[in-house]
Scaffold this motif. Sequence first.
Motif, PDB file in Angstrom:
ATOM      1  N   VAL A  70       0.841  -1.402   0.063  1.00  0.00           N
ATOM      2  CA  VAL A  70       0.018   0.020  -0.066  1.00  0.00           C
ATOM      3  C   VAL A  70       0.878   1.009   0.010  1.00  0.00           C
ATOM      4  O   VAL A  70       0.583   2.243  -0.772  1.00  0.00           O
ATOM      5  N   ALA A  71       1.978   1.310   0.772  1.00  0.00           N
ATOM      6  CA  ALA A  71       2.697   2.428   0.737  1.00  0.00           C
ATOM      7  C   ALA A  71       3.497   2.643  -0.518  1.00  0.00           C
ATOM      8  O   ALA A  71       3.777   3.678  -1.021  1.00  0.00           O
ATOM      9  N   ARG A  72       3.945   1.515  -1.094  1.00  0.00           N
ATOM     10  CA  ARG A  72       4.541   1.481  -2.460  1.00  0.00           C
ATOM     11  C   ARG A  72       3.362   2.213  -3.745  1.00  0.00           C
ATOM     12  O   ARG A  72       3.787   3.195  -4.279  1.00  0.00           O
ATOM     13  N   GLN A  73       2.145   1.925  -3.450  1.00  0.00           N
ATOM     14  CA  GLN A  73       1.247   2.289  -4.420  1.00  0.00           C
ATOM     15  C   GLN A  73       1.044   3.776  -4.089  1.00  0.00           C
ATOM     16  O   GLN A  73       0.631   4.509  -5.122  1.00  0.00           O
ATOM     17  N   ARG A  74       1.047   4.223  -2.897  1.00  0.00           N
ATOM     18  CA  ARG A  74       0.872   5.479  -2.567  1.00  0.00           C
ATOM     19  C   ARG A  74       2.036   6.481  -2.963  1.00  0.00           C
ATOM     20  O   ARG A  74       1.586   7.705  -3.501  1.00  0.00           O
ATOM     21  N   LEU A  75       2.931   5.907  -3.211  1.00  0.00           N
ATOM     22  CA  LEU A  75       4.229   6.740  -3.588  1.00  0.00           C
ATOM     23  C   LEU A  75       4.173   6.927  -5.156  1.00  0.00           C
ATOM     24  O   LEU A  75       4.087   8.047  -5.784  1.00  0.00           O
ATOM     25  N   VAL A  76       3.545   5.780  -5.664  1.00  0.00           N
ATOM     26  CA  VAL A  76       3.217   5.987  -7.283  1.00  0.00           C
ATOM     27  C   VAL A  76       2.088   6.944  -7.390  1.00  0.00           C
ATOM     28  O   VAL A  76       2.029   7.954  -8.446  1.00  0.00           O
ATOM     29  N   ASN A  77       1.086   6.718  -6.783  1.00  0.00           N
ATOM     30  CA  ASN A  77      -0.089   7.608  -6.838  1.00  0.00           C
ATOM     31  C   ASN A  77       0.234   9.067  -6.786  1.00  0.00           C
ATOM     32  O   ASN A  77      -0.346   9.843  -7.282  1.00  0.00           O
ATOM     33  N   ARG A  78       0.976   9.388  -5.690  1.00  0.00           N
ATOM     34  CA  ARG A  78       1.386  10.810  -5.242  1.00  0.00           C
ATOM     35  C   ARG A  78       2.082  11.559  -6.378  1.00  0.00           C
ATOM     36  O   ARG A  78       1.882  12.508  -6.972  1.00  0.00           O
ATOM     37  N   SER A  79       2.958  10.514  -6.942  1.00  0.00           N
ATOM     38  CA  SER A  79       3.855  11.390  -8.214  1.00  0.00           C
ATOM     39  C   SER A  79       2.752  11.474  -9.491  1.00  0.00           C
ATOM     40  O   SER A  79       2.905  12.367 -10.238  1.00  0.00           O
TER      41      SER A  79
END
Length: 102
Positions: A70-79
């Motif tokens: 989930v944290a990894r996906q949040r980084l991608v989504n934030r970008s």
Amino acid sequence: MPDPATALSTPVGPVEAAIRQRLAADLTPTSLVVVNESASHAGHRGDDGSGESHFRVEIEAPSFAKLSRVARQRLVNRSLADLLDGHIHALAIRARAPGEAA
């Protein structure tokens, strides 16, 4: 499922180019594959007719080490936040750290 090698030889639209540029700049990946899957969703809900509404991202980056999925996906989504807000209807993400199984 499109072959990533084939996907690289097809013309890249502005949304796909922006995805590649932002993820490369923000997450410094060791591997990045962006596949435009919009043609598979033509005529479906969320298809805006641009041919750039549905994408799959496979990304490997050192910054993902010790982070949850989930944290990894949040980084991608934030970008990609503003693209997700207006241009991208669907984004499938496979994020891993170097050395993790693909």
